[in-house]
Design an enzyme around this catalytic site. Structure first.
Site, PDB file in Angstrom:
ATOM      1  N   ASP A   1      15.840   3.176  19.461  1.00 31.90           N
ATOM      2  CA  ASP A   1      15.873   3.949  20.691  1.00 31.90           C
ATOM      3  C   ASP A   1      16.893   3.284  21.620  1.00 31.90           C
ATOM      4  O   ASP A   1      17.300   2.142  21.393  1.00 31.90           O
ATOM      5  CB  ASP A   1      14.474   3.948  21.318  1.00 31.90           C
ATOM      6  CG  ASP A   1      14.436   4.705  22.634  1.00 31.90           C
ATOM      7  OD1 ASP A   1      15.109   5.744  22.732  1.00 31.90           O
ATOM      8  OD2 ASP A   1      13.739   4.252  23.551  1.00 31.90           O
TER       9      ASP A   1
ATOM     10  N   ARG B   1      22.582   7.609  33.522  1.00 29.38           N
ATOM     11  CA  ARG B   1      21.626   8.669  33.201  1.00 29.38           C
ATOM     12  C   ARG B   1      21.680   9.702  34.316  1.00 29.38           C
ATOM     13  O   ARG B   1      21.611   9.372  35.495  1.00 29.38           O
ATOM     14  CB  ARG B   1      20.211   8.094  33.096  1.00 29.38           C
ATOM     15  CG  ARG B   1      20.046   7.134  31.944  1.00 29.38           C
ATOM     16  CD  ARG B   1      18.780   6.318  32.100  1.00 29.38           C
ATOM     17  NE  ARG B   1      17.569   7.131  32.132  1.00 29.38           N
ATOM     18  CZ  ARG B   1      16.882   7.493  31.057  1.00 29.38           C
ATOM     19  NH1 ARG B   1      17.295   7.094  29.870  1.00 29.38           N
ATOM     20  NH2 ARG B   1      15.797   8.219  31.152  1.00 29.38           N
TER      21      ARG B   1
ATOM     22  N   ILE C   1      26.275  12.697  16.715  1.00 36.47           N
ATOM     23  CA  ILE C   1      25.737  14.019  16.418  1.00 36.47           C
ATOM     24  C   ILE C   1      24.747  14.415  17.501  1.00 36.47           C
ATOM     25  O   ILE C   1      23.924  13.611  17.939  1.00 36.47           O
ATOM     26  CB  ILE C   1      25.076  14.058  15.016  1.00 36.47           C
ATOM     27  CG1 ILE C   1      24.523  15.447  14.713  1.00 36.47           C
ATOM     28  CG2 ILE C   1      24.008  12.986  14.879  1.00 36.47           C
ATOM     29  CD1 ILE C   1      24.092  15.633  13.268  1.00 36.47           C
TER      30      ILE C   1
ATOM     31  N   GLY D   1      21.749  16.900  19.358  1.00 33.38           N
ATOM     32  CA  GLY D   1      20.432  17.358  18.910  1.00 33.38           C
ATOM     33  C   GLY D   1      20.474  18.695  18.202  1.00 33.38           C
ATOM     34  O   GLY D   1      19.769  18.917  17.221  1.00 33.38           O
TER      35      GLY D   1
ATOM     36  N   ARG E   1      20.680  13.511  22.475  1.00 34.87           N
ATOM     37  CA  ARG E   1      19.857  14.696  22.753  1.00 34.87           C
ATOM     38  C   ARG E   1      18.835  14.937  21.638  1.00 34.87           C
ATOM     39  O   ARG E   1      18.507  16.069  21.307  1.00 34.87           O
ATOM     40  CB  ARG E   1      20.732  15.945  22.905  1.00 34.87           C
ATOM     41  CG  ARG E   1      21.675  15.917  24.097  1.00 34.87           C
ATOM     42  CD  ARG E   1      20.950  15.967  25.415  1.00 34.87           C
ATOM     43  NE  ARG E   1      21.822  16.239  26.537  1.00 34.87           N
ATOM     44  CZ  ARG E   1      21.474  16.080  27.798  1.00 34.87           C
ATOM     45  NH1 ARG E   1      20.270  15.612  28.090  1.00 34.87           N
ATOM     46  NH2 ARG E   1      22.293  16.361  28.766  1.00 34.87           N
TER      47      ARG E   1
ATOM     48  N   LYS F   1      13.727  12.338  15.744  1.00 30.41           N
ATOM     49  CA  LYS F   1      13.845  10.913  15.448  1.00 30.41           C
ATOM     50  C   LYS F   1      13.061  10.551  14.190  1.00 30.41           C
ATOM     51  O   LYS F   1      13.560   9.866  13.298  1.00 30.41           O
ATOM     52  CB  LYS F   1      13.324  10.086  16.631  1.00 30.41           C
ATOM     53  CG  LYS F   1      14.197  10.112  17.866  1.00 30.41           C
ATOM     54  CD  LYS F   1      13.601   9.203  18.946  1.00 30.41           C
ATOM     55  CE  LYS F   1      14.439   9.187  20.199  1.00 30.41           C
ATOM     56  NZ  LYS F   1      13.895   8.267  21.221  1.00 30.41           N
TER      57      LYS F   1
ATOM     58  N   ASP G   1      10.389   1.609  22.579  1.00 28.65           N
ATOM     59  CA  ASP G   1       9.512   1.055  23.608  1.00 28.65           C
ATOM     60  C   ASP G   1       8.582   2.073  24.232  1.00 28.65           C
ATOM     61  O   ASP G   1       7.699   1.707  24.999  1.00 28.65           O
ATOM     62  CB  ASP G   1      10.362   0.439  24.727  1.00 28.65           C
ATOM     63  CG  ASP G   1      11.015   1.500  25.601  1.00 28.65           C
ATOM     64  OD1 ASP G   1      10.977   1.376  26.824  1.00 28.65           O
ATOM     65  OD2 ASP G   1      11.567   2.468  25.042  1.00 28.65           O
TER      66      ASP G   1
ATOM     67  N   ASN H   1       7.470   8.229  23.140  1.00 28.90           N
ATOM     68  CA  ASN H   1       8.320   9.157  22.394  1.00 28.90           C
ATOM     69  C   ASN H   1       8.901   8.522  21.128  1.00 28.90           C
ATOM     70  O   ASN H   1       9.507   9.198  20.312  1.00 28.90           O
ATOM     71  CB  ASN H   1       9.461   9.657  23.282  1.00 28.90           C
ATOM     72  CG  ASN H   1      10.290   8.538  23.850  1.00 28.90           C
ATOM     73  OD1 ASN H   1       9.792   7.430  24.036  1.00 28.90           O
ATOM     74  ND2 ASN H   1      11.547   8.789  24.111  1.00 28.90           N
ATOM     75  N   ASP H   2       8.726   7.228  20.960  1.00 26.65           N
ATOM     76  CA  ASP H   2       9.204   6.540  19.754  1.00 26.65           C
ATOM     77  C   ASP H   2       8.091   6.294  18.737  1.00 26.65           C
ATOM     78  O   ASP H   2       8.358   5.745  17.667  1.00 26.65           O
ATOM     79  CB  ASP H   2       9.831   5.192  20.132  1.00 26.65           C
ATOM     80  CG  ASP H   2      10.946   5.334  21.147  1.00 26.65           C
ATOM     81  OD1 ASP H   2      11.780   6.229  20.965  1.00 26.65           O
ATOM     82  OD2 ASP H   2      10.960   4.563  22.127  1.00 26.65           O
TER      83      ASP H   2
END
Length: 1421
Positions: A440, A842, A1000, A1002, A1031, A1037, A1057, A1060-1061
């Protein structure tokens, strides 16, 4: 990207006449927290029952109905143990016999009880199995007993439950709580069961909870009382409660609760997770809470997620299991040989009665049948060939390895006061075989400390140069702050106590860069005065370090701020003009930053208390000192901004120390270069166009003679408000602190309203109508408020630019002036966003929408229907949100910097050198991802970048094919031009050894992951040194990791971390969580947890290499020693008619492998170091030996077995020919064999050891000593143990015989000579890289440093061009290189950190993006 807090809300009373509230069923973008606690199943597929649950109150009036419904549900008693006293032995044995090895040895025990095939005494055969089963049973029993004690403590915890008999709340054990019970909880109590909140002592019907027991997050979250009960002044009376609850059946989704509460008049009130307190949460900030239990015991969401730890089988263990099967095959062959030999022997000597004795009943067994019986006898005799102690030894070794990993001080992180956690006990060796690393970005490669850097408002870019200078001098200023904190300056020194690290002292940095918040005395993270020193150094407020909280306003934007007055927004009559459009944009922009979030406001000295600040008129004055301070503060306010005099009343709550600090600086008259620059910039001419920043040279030409500036004249001085912001996301915290720097301070938040202290406009109280939380589908969040100035319903939205831009109101160039203006703002903002992204920032877009009362009433009516539905609620709520969030007006955008963690570039460089392919998977924009990839050295400056960004599957397939052809074409003819016309080629980049990188998006990744394109996608990535997926969603992932792992058969590692991971971490062979600022979700789902990415290099390159090498050699050694020893029995069969006789006593035979030779390999597996840690870190390429499994190849296994056969032959025949023709008995012949075998096996381990310590020597000497002591004692005591032959006094006689010593020495030397010779020749003539590196450890530090330089120099000279050959999927393709002429050429110069402080409002002409056939090319600046 965090789980938003949902606040209690009322329906819009002025329109609907009743209250309303929102639901939080829009799931988080990662929504995997249900599997966090104990790696349960994903919450995306929760376990649901087929029907709904009806909850009836446990009251006398509902007795019959209660027994019908709630009485049938489980109680609150929990049991996490597997065993009881009665079932422990049978159940444990049942589980242990699931192992094939244990079943095999059980079969041998049973077989040995058959008289016809009996080889040993029955109890001797049982001994190995009993020992192994006992050790494991004791371990399982101790683990289960610990669980039992924990269960007992939890079940006997006490809470207050309403008694229908006593008519009051009584203390009751948790285990006695039932569904339908009313529970009353006090502050800091733990919730005993899942319950719906019916009452809170908070006047707003809010209950604060801490969910660290569930997901490790210590930030406060809010839950709210069910709508309709919050208005009650007194505590809810259970006896008067006449409603019932219908909700979904128990499930494991922590982020969802659907149901409704039905009153006696059939009126329904929707329930969501914001009304539910989960078991295991802790009540904070609230004196008392009353709720009704809906799920209890094992039906609570926390317990449904507790599915126990998952089991991962390492690659090495799978390899060992395969070789165990080979050993079984070898055993069968040896037994068949014995059976066949026995049959032939009996057939040949059938006429000799001595060799063919009849049975007691006179029967004579035929040779074929005798051979069949002998097969099973040989199975029993040679059983040791299968290493029963191997699996127990492996578990012990892994525990030892984990102990030393966790004891490594290099993994300790002072900032977080944490070290590495090893959560998986059985895959340590896999750390040494990693081939692909998936990482990530945010919080993993970066610090996840979001620092506000730039913003664009109404099409004007504000670059915040002063803030950039502050960040550059931050480290230096911190060290000076520590010195300054020791000076006795009254309350100021109290502010700078080390215990309050978030309160930075005022100090002139070397560049004069400091936050105006220092002088203003705003200490948002911690308290002031004495209170600050009392706050423990823990996470009272997340994301509150000075680098995040102290924002220096941009002078240009501040000048525009100073022009805002209340009169602009409160016209005296209708003839007054509206405020300037840009002013309205600025006001709305910062209001959105302050209120469009889920930040909890609390007091700093009581970090678990929220504050609601009253106006100045309501503040009690207690002393003359406070009155004096009050007037000082008012005078400061009036002198700093005259326009504020009639605009607002300063907020209360500032302590004496706080105001003393202000008065101190007003007397001292601090001079600051920041202030000088601010005043100079204020005199300069305004920039034109979209630029609001001056060039650097123009700033330096101002008057430098200003040496004294009043502190009260500083821009960005917020009102003295010692507030503590508790954010779940660092992004949210950064925006709130940025708004505060511009005196737009979030003061308090309740379910009904949000209060903002906005500079000249005074305290603004927004009626909070609705919150639509962030989710992965919408990628945005919105708040619906009633604006206090206009009295209009306003929707403020913030989210990803790719989404917000599509939701803006359609504007045409031919439209009205406002439409043209909005279109111009949109174009300029898009340019600014692209610029921010190239700088690695960001980005977020901020927008608003004004609704009429009629529009809002219509939307609210439909939204209420979605809220009160149980089925399809998520789809209905999403549809409702989409109707609200459209036709938006763009206000501006923000750029937030997330800095790289310390040591990340060096770590990635080392991992690349180790042969690990690294992929970065992130949800950020393409430009941001590329910038970070260059900064962390994932992409090198000379890399050719290929950008895969398509909107259709066909285009994706065509583009991938084109890139592959381009690579092949350039390989064949490096001089040809690139396909991309805009590519800039240089001769340097056409040299050999160039690398390619793939980026690449999303959307393209979605196509590439489809089955028809997977192979082509993997072939393309094979030619690329690094891959960046931007994205990417959490699901993508995990799919990427799964694709690479399954199709290429490589060892994968995923590190992240955040929640979402979690899916990616669990799919990989090894998952590593970083205990950062995103909670503990990733840590709880991981196999290993570290605090910094840089720790990964030592974990893999050093400990991974050690663990793999140690365990590989130990397993091979086990096979070797078992085969070598068992073959002694096998060779003896050729001289005893294959009768299954042993020349060794059975007790010695069993203990030889079980005791005498078991400890040394275990010590070897824990302590062996083939190369030192320093050398492994200096030479990362040594890691490749583990990737290629050099230590444990199939060839290595068979060579080991051949060596074992050779050594067994020597060990048998040297004593055999020595004693040939003598009259020694069977055990006298066997004793030298045993003794020589012991020395051979132990000295073999010494030859294989690269680092002998005193522990090794002690254990080996102890094993030899134990053998002789046992043989002497056994020979002295065992007179008739094994008639007719007995080992009586044999060892004593041998120790007096010189021939015995000669046999042992000669046998050992001859047996080990080939291996010794091979090792000597290998080290001298053809040393492996590991052996060469081992030699460096013997050099002096100076010689070692020189040797490292020569090694690296030789490595660069021998470096070959980049190829695809190493990638399994690309072997059918030509190699990539020598000159990779890319579809996209990019350099990190497009976003240098050094230029961050330089004001650039327009894109450089050279910074254009050329797109050819879907390929983008960001070129050099």
């Amino acid at each position: 990207m965090t789980e938003p807090l949902q606040w209690a809300r009322y329906h819009w009373q002025r329109l609907m006449g009743r209250t309303n509230r929102d639901d939080d069923d829009d799931e988080r973008p990662y929504n995997y927290s249900s599997l966090l606690a104990c790696r349960g199943k994903s919450s995306q597929t929760p376990r649901l029952a087929g029907k709904h649950r009806v909850v009836v109150p446990h009251l006398q009036s509902f007795k019959e109905e209660y027994e019908q419904f709630s009485g049938t549900y489980v109680n609150n008693r929990i049991r996490t143990t597997k065993y009881t006293l009665l079932n422990f032995v049978p159940r444990n044995l049942f589980e242990q016999f699931h192992r094939a090895a244990n079943l095999y040895f059980l079969f041998l025990v049973v077989l040995n009880w058959v008289p016809l095939v009996e080889a040993f005494q029955k109890e001797i055969t049982m001994l190995p199995l009993v020992v192994v089963l006992t050790i494991i049973a004791i371990k399982d029993g101790l683990e289960d007993y610990r669980k039992y004690k924990t269960d007992k403590r939890i079940n006997n915890s006490v809470t207050k439950v309403y008694s229908r008999k006593e008519k009051k709340y009584l203390d009751q054990c948790w285990k006695d709580v039932a569904v339908g019970d009313f529970i009353r909880l006090s502050c800091n109590e733990v919730v005993p069961a899942d319950m719906v909140v019916l009452f809170s002592t908070d006047p707003d019907g809010i209950c604060h909870i801490e969910t660290s027991g569930l997901d490790g997050e210590s930030n406060l979250k809010q839950r709210q009382v069910v709508r309709g009960y919050a208005e009650q002044d007194s505590e809810v009376d259970p006896e008067k409660f006449s409603s019932r609850i219908e909700c979904e059946s128990p499930n494991n989704d922590l982020n969802r609760f659907r149901g409704f509460l039905e009153h006696s008049d059939k009126e329904r009130v929707g329930l969501s997770k914001e009304n539910l307190l989960l078991r295991g949460c802790t009540i904070r900030n609230t004196e008392a809470v009353v709720g009704i239990v809906v799920y209890a015991g094992h039906e609570t969401k926390a317990m449904l997620n507790n599915s126990g730890p998952r089991y991962k089988r390492s690659k090495l263990e799978r390899r060992a299991n395969t070789d165990v099967l080979w050993c079984v095959l070898l055993l069968v062959i040896m037994c068949l040989t014995g059976a066949l030999g026995h049959g032939i022997w009996l057939s040949r000597y059938g006429h000799v009665p001595f060799f063919h004795l009849p049975e007691p009943d006179g029967r004579v067994i035929a040779p074929p049948l005798a051979g069949f019986y002998m097969f099973w006898t040989m199975i029993i005799l040679l059983q040791v060939l299968i290493p029963i102690s191997l699996y127990v030894s492996i578990e012990i070794v892994k525990l030892g390895q984990i102990y030393f990993i966790q004891s490594d001080v290099d993994f300790y992180d002072e900032k977080t006061d944490s070290t590495i956690q090893c959560r998986a006990l059985n895959i340590t060796e896999d750390l040494g075989q990693i081939q692909y690393l998936f990482s990530d970005k945010t919080g993993t490669l970066t610090e996840n400390k979001m620092v506000f850097r730039r913003c664009s408002v109404a099409g004007f870019d504000y670059c915040h140069e002063e803030n950039a200078k502050r960040l550059e001098s931050y480290q230096e200023a911190v060290s000076e702050d520590e010195d300054f904190a020791d000076t006795p300056t009254g309350s100021l020194s109290n502010m700078a106590k080390p215990q309050a690290p978030s309160c930075r002292t005022v100090q002139n940095g070397p560049l004069g860069s400091m936050s105006s918040n220092h002088l203003a005395g705003s200490c948002s993270a911690l308290g002031s005065g004495e209170g600050a020193g009392e706050v423990p150094r823990s996470r009272q407020a997340a994301f509150s370090s000075p680098i995040e909280t102290d924002v220096v306003p941009d002078t240009r934007l501040w000048d525009k701020f100073s022009q805002i007055t209340p009169q602009l927004f409160t016209p005296l009559d209708e003839s007054d003009p509206d405020p300037p459009p840009e002013t309205s944009y600025i006001v709305d922009f910062f209001i959105a930053l302050a209120i469009c979030n889920t930040v909890v406001v609390s007091a700093p000295n009581q970090p678990r208390r929220k504050t609601r600040l009253s106006s100045l008129s309501g503040m009690p004055i207690k002393s003359l000192e406070e009155i004096k301070n009050l007037f000082q503060r008012l005078s400061v306010r009036r002198s700093s901004s005259p326009s504020l005099a009639g605009g607002k009343e300063p907020s209360a709550g500032a302590s004496g120390a706080f105001v003393s600090r202000l008065s101190l600086f007003s007397r001292v008259k601090v001079a600051s270069p920041v202030e000088e620059e601010a005043s100079q910039a204020g005199e300069g001419p305004q920039g034109s166009g979209s630029s609001a920043c001056l060039p650097e040279t123009e700033k330096q030409n101002g008057d430098a003679g200003i040496t004294s500036v009043q502190a009260d004249a500083l821009p960005g001085q917020p009102s003295p408000s010692p507030l503590c912001y508790e954010a779940e996301s660092p992004d949210e915290a950064a925006l709130v602190y940025a708004a505060r720097a511009y005196q737009c301070t979030l003061q308090s938040r309740t379910p009904e309203q949000v209060m903002v202290d906005f500079a000249a406009l005074g305290p603004l109280t927004f009626q909070l109508l609705h919150i639509l939380p962030f989710d992965s589908v919408r990628k945005r969040m919105s708040v619906v408020v009633r604006h206090p100035l206009s009295n209009q319903v306003v929707v403020y939205t913030k989210g990803a630019d790719s989404v917000i831009m599509e939701l803006l109101s359609a504007a045409s160039p031919d439209g009205a002036s406002l439409e043209k203006q909005q279109m111009l703002i949109r174009e300029k903002t898009q340019k600014h966003l692209d610029d921010y992204a190239r700088r690695g920032l960001r980005t977020l877009c901020i927008a608003k929408k004004v609704m009429s009362d009629t529009e809002y009433a219509e939307w609210l009516r439909n939204h209420f229907l979605a809220e009160t539905s149980i089925d399809n609620r998520e789809e209905l709520l999403l549809e409702s949100a989409m109707k609200l969030e459209n036709r938006l007006t763009l206000l501006g955008a923000t750029g937030i910097e997330d800095r790289l963690q310390e040591g990340v570039p060096e770590s990635i460089e080392a991992l690349h050198a180790a042969g690990i392919k690294i992929w970065m998977l992130t949800g950020d924009k393409q430009e941001t991802a590329i910038n970070i990839a260059h900064a962390c050295k994932l992409l090198e400056p000379d890399d050719k970048l290929f950008v895969l960004d398509t909107q259709s599957k066909d285009a994706c397939e065509m583009l991938m094919g084109t890139i592959l052809k381009e690579l092949q074409k350039n390989t064949a003819s490096p001089g040809q031009a690139s396909l991309s016309e805009g590519s800039h080629q240089s001769s340097a980049r056409r040299d050999s050894g160039l690398r390619a990188g793939l980026v690449i998006t999303g959307k393209a990744l979605e196509f590439a992951l489809q089955e028809s394109l997977q192979k082509q996608f993997l072939e393309l990535t094979a030619c690329c040194q690094a891959v960046v997926c931007c994205r990417a969603t959490p699901l993508q992932k995990s799919e990427v990791v799964k694709l690479v792992r399954s199709h290429l058969g490589v060892m994968t590692l995923a590190i992240g971390d955040g929640a979402n991971d979690v899916s990616m971490i669990q799919v990989a062979d090894i998952g590593i969580g970083i205990s950062g600022q995103e909670g503990m979700q990733a840590v709880m789902a991981s196999d290993f947890a570290v605090s910094q990415f840089r720790h990964l290099s030592k974990l893999l390159l050093v400990h991974g290499h050690w663990c793999y090498t140690r365990l590989s050699n130990m397993i091979l050694y086990f096979f070797y020693k078992n085969v070598a020893y068992v073959n002694l029995l096998f060779w003896y069969q050729f001289f005893c008619g294959f009768s299954g006789t042993s020349m060794t006593d059975y007790w010695v035979l069993i203990f030889f492998n079980l005791l005498f030779t078991s400890a040394p390999p275990v010590i070897y597996g824990v302590l062996e170091k083939d190369v030192s840690a320093e050398t492994l870190l200096q030479l990362p390429e040594l890691y490749k030996s583990g990737q290629e499994s050099e230590a444990y190849l199939p060839l290595t296994f068979w060579i080991t077995l051949l060596d074992a056969f050779y050594q067994s032959l020597v060990c048998f025949f040297v004593p055999y020919y020595t004693y040939q023709g003598s009259d020694v008995d069977i055990f006298t012949f066997g004793n030298p064999l045993n003794t020589a075998a012991l020395f051979i096996i132990l000295l073999h381990l010494v030859l294989e050891s690269k680092s002998l310590t005193w522990i090794h020597v002690l254990v080996i000497a102890g094993s030899i000593l134990a053998y002789f002591l046992f043989a002497l004692a056994f020979g002295a005591m065992c007179v008739t143990c094994n008639p007719p032959s007995n080992p009586y006094w044999i060892m004593q006689e041998h120790m007096l015989d010189p021939v015995f010593y000669l046999v042992c020495v000669l046998t050992t030397c001859v047996a080990l000579l080939p291996r010794f010779t091979y090792r000597v020749l290998q080290g001298s003539l053809f040393p492996s890289p590991l052996l060469r590196a081992k030699h460096f450890d013997r050099l002096t530090p100076e010689e070692r440093a020189e040797a490292f330089k020569k090694w690296r120099g030789a490595g660069k000279a021998d470096q070959v061009t980049t190829t695809c050959a190493d990638h399994p999927a690309a072997k059918s393709r030509p190699m990539c290189g020598p000159a990779l002429i890319g579809m996209t050429s990019a350099t990190p110069g497009a976003a240098k950190r050094g230029s961050a402080s330089v004001c650039e409002t327009a894109l450089d002409l050279h910074c254009s993006e050329t797109k050819t056939s879907g390929m983008a090319e960001p070129s050099k600046e």
